[in-house]
Design a protein around this motif. Structure first.
Motif, PDB file in Angstrom:
ATOM      1  N   HIS A 286       0.816  -1.219   0.000  1.00 44.67           N
ATOM      2  CA  HIS A 286       0.000   0.000   0.000  1.00 44.67           C
ATOM      3  C   HIS A 286       0.849   1.269   0.000  1.00 44.67           C
ATOM      4  CE1 HIS A 286      -3.438  -2.580   0.667  1.00 44.67           C
ATOM      5  NE2 HIS A 286      -2.832  -3.109   1.724  1.00 44.67           N
ATOM      6  N   ASP A 287       2.041   1.198  -0.559  1.00 43.01           N
ATOM      7  CA  ASP A 287       2.844   2.401  -0.774  1.00 43.01           C
ATOM      8  C   ASP A 287       2.438   3.058  -2.089  1.00 43.01           C
ATOM      9  OD1 ASP A 287       4.297   2.030   1.542  1.00 43.01           O
ATOM     10  OD2 ASP A 287       5.873   0.872   0.554  1.00 43.01           O
ATOM     11  N   ARG A 288       2.656   4.355  -2.152  1.00 44.53           N
ATOM     12  CA  ARG A 288       2.434   5.068  -3.415  1.00 44.53           C
ATOM     13  C   ARG A 288       3.683   4.923  -4.274  1.00 44.53           C
ATOM     14  NH1 ARG A 288       0.246  10.910  -3.303  1.00 44.53           N
ATOM     15  NH2 ARG A 288       2.332  11.292  -2.463  1.00 44.53           N
ATOM     16  N   VAL A 289       3.499   4.465  -5.520  1.00 41.97           N
ATOM     17  CA  VAL A 289       4.617   4.182  -6.415  1.00 41.97           C
ATOM     18  C   VAL A 289       4.430   4.991  -7.695  1.00 41.97           C
ATOM     19  CG1 VAL A 289       5.866   2.405  -7.702  1.00 41.97           C
ATOM     20  CG2 VAL A 289       4.908   1.872  -5.458  1.00 41.97           C
ATOM     21  N   GLY A 290       5.491   5.637  -8.129  1.00 42.23           N
ATOM     22  CA  GLY A 290       5.509   6.374  -9.387  1.00 42.23           C
ATOM     23  C   GLY A 290       6.699   5.959 -10.228  1.00 42.23           C
ATOM     24  N   SER A 304       0.973   6.873  -6.970  1.00 39.25           N
ATOM     25  CA  SER A 304      -0.392   6.540  -6.610  1.00 39.25           C
ATOM     26  C   SER A 304      -0.400   5.153  -6.010  1.00 39.25           C
ATOM     27  CB  SER A 304      -1.314   6.636  -7.828  1.00 39.25           C
ATOM     28  OG  SER A 304      -2.656   6.370  -7.465  1.00 39.25           O
ATOM     29  N   VAL A 305      -1.567   4.703  -5.588  1.00 41.12           N
ATOM     30  CA  VAL A 305      -1.711   3.427  -4.912  1.00 41.12           C
ATOM     31  C   VAL A 305      -2.950   2.734  -5.450  1.00 41.12           C
ATOM     32  CG1 VAL A 305      -3.129   4.260  -3.011  1.00 41.12           C
ATOM     33  CG2 VAL A 305      -1.602   2.316  -2.635  1.00 41.12           C
ATOM     34  N   GLY A 306      -2.998   1.413  -5.318  1.00 35.51           N
ATOM     35  CA  GLY A 306      -4.181   0.680  -5.728  1.00 35.51           C
ATOM     36  C   GLY A 306      -4.011  -0.003  -7.067  1.00 35.51           C
TER      37      GLY A 306
END
Length: 454
Positions: A286-290, A304-306
């Motif tokens: 559930h980290d935000r990854v770009g 973003s996440v998901g």
């Protein structure tokens, strides 16, 4: 994806047999007429008549076809089929279809091209099986068609542009370790430096108004009590304070600077596979990854996440293309919101271009948390001998100097020996195993105090 090819004018050529028949027939006829040998004339006349008939019978044909992959999305290791459909009028005795491929696919048969042969073809409908050798975009940009006349002595050739693409997805390999970026104020799994509600123990302190009874550490309270049991009060109680778990921001900086002017970068699929392994592990946490592709073709995905972020990151890595550029673009065209404060920037590169190392150092001097996974791209080099071996040693020294510059700037570097990973049969497993070792090394180096040399 598929697109129909327009009808183009055919290039008419004579088959090699036509020249042989014409030469033998004309020679036999001349010998028979000049030497008074009618048997030679009888032997050569039918050959000449066959040549004349082949030229008169052959008519200019018209071809229209389209090509598409079935299915359009597969997992690395599964088979694809290139379906070619169309029509040719008038019908021909033999039709050869040759598709020029690009991407992580290989034909089952000998040769480097995808091809099929049809006999007595009027309608075209054939499927060419292909094997997937990696992951990325599989493309067919052009189809060459060759049609033989009814007698097989005259050929017509077309070169038809098509646009058939398929996405070869990586296998669901997963890392066991995370890089633990700086946590944000949203619930997650990374322990924060602040005190609050969590699972990782931080400290003991005396009880205060508002503390929960469940946070009381009864064993520590019994040991630290100043009065005997019957006379104890709430002032003798201590509570356990823990680190709250939070999510983090991870930005993957992918090097897409080609090694030469023909846009050659054989290490790019392996680098993209390593980036996907890191991204998938952090998205599962559930980290935000770009993603930021730093090179000739800039491409980025905001952190973003998901599930939507997973598809966006995977699409960006699948469509990553290397290009050679003399322009120092570095981070000038990158939007600021792609690098949020406190985000961990993981750069994946063989460090062949000094501009990429300079960009990582600039990020570190701006106060960013930067780590570099340096790919050993010597696995893609041919054996070097003589002067080439000396040039290879000098090139290796230049790469070592760039790694030393990164470490002096306070950027931890983990080296990935791609030669051992590439030697394994399963590309996905090899990539995951290689990046797992690099992630473990980065975890240790990021925990250690940085010694920045002057």
């Amino acid at each position: 994806m598929s697109a129909a090819a327009p009808e183009l004018a055919a290039e008419v050529r004579a088959a090699p047999r036509l020249f042989v028949y014409a030469a033998v027939g004309a020679g036999a006829l001349l010998v028979g007429l000049a030497g008074g040998r009618p048997g030679m004339a009888v032997y050569g006349a039918p050959l000449l008549l066959l040549v004349v008939a082949a030229v008169l019978v052959s008519r200019r044909a018209h071809v229209a076809l389209k090509a598409e992959f079935e299915p359009e999305r597969v997992v690395h290791g599964d088979e694809l089929a290139l379906r070619v459909r169309g029509r040719i009028a008038p019908p021909v005795s033999r039709l050869d279809v040759l598709a020029l491929r690009r991407g992580p696919i290989d034909p089952h048969g000998p040769g480097d091209a995808l091809g099929a042969a049809l006999v007595l073809a009027g309608g075209i409908d054939t499927a060419v099986p292909v094997a997937t050798t990696g992951w990325g975009l599989a493309r067919v940009d052009r189809v060459d068609v060759r049609a033989d006349s009814p007698l097989g002595l005259v050929r017509q050739e077309w070169s038809l542009p098509v646009a058939a693409t398929a996405r070869v997805l990586p296998r669901p390999e997963r890392l066991r370790e995370l890089l633990h970026p700086a946590p944000r104020a949203i619930a997650g799994i990374h322990p924060s430096a602040a005190r609050g509600t969590g699972t990782d123990f931080a400290e003991l302190r005396p009880i205060a108004p508002g503390d929960r009874l469940a946070d009381v550490n009864w064993l520590a309270s019994a040991r630290r009590a100043r009065r005997p049991y019957p006379r104890r009060t709430t002032a003798d109680l201590v509570v356990s304070v823990r680190h709250p778990e939070r999510t983090g921001d991870v930005v993957l900086l992918l090097d897409t600077l080609a090694d030469d002017r023909v846009d050659a970068a054989p290490w790019l699929p392996t680098a993209a596979a390593a980036a996907w392994s890191v991204a998938r592990a952090h998205l599962a946490a559930h980290d935000r990854v770009g993603v930021v592709a730093l090179g000739g073709y800039p491409r980025w995905v905001a952190p973003s996440v998901g599930r939507a972020a997973r598809y966006a990151v995977l699409d960006a890595l699948l469509s990553a293309q290397a290009s050679w550029s003399a322009v120092d673009r570095t981070l000038t065209g990158t939007p600021v919101h792609l690098l949020p404060p406190g985000a961990l920037v993981v750069a994946i590169s063989p460090l062949h271009d000094p501009r990429f190392a300079a960009a990582a150092i600039d990020l570190r001097r701006q106060g960013r948390d930067v780590a570099v996974v340096a790919l050993d791209a010597s696995a893609w080099l041919p054996p070097l001998t003589g002067t080439q071996a000396l040039a290879g040693r000098l090139w290796t020294l230049a790469l070592e100097n760039r790694i030393a510059d990164l470490e002096r700037a306070g950027v931890p570097v983990a080296r990935w020996q791609a030669r051992a990973a590439r030697a394994r049969a399963d590309h996905g497993t090899a990539a995951t195993a290689g990046v797992a070792a690099a992630v473990a090394l980065l975890r240790r180096r990021r925990r250690a105090p940085l010694r920045v040399r002057q």
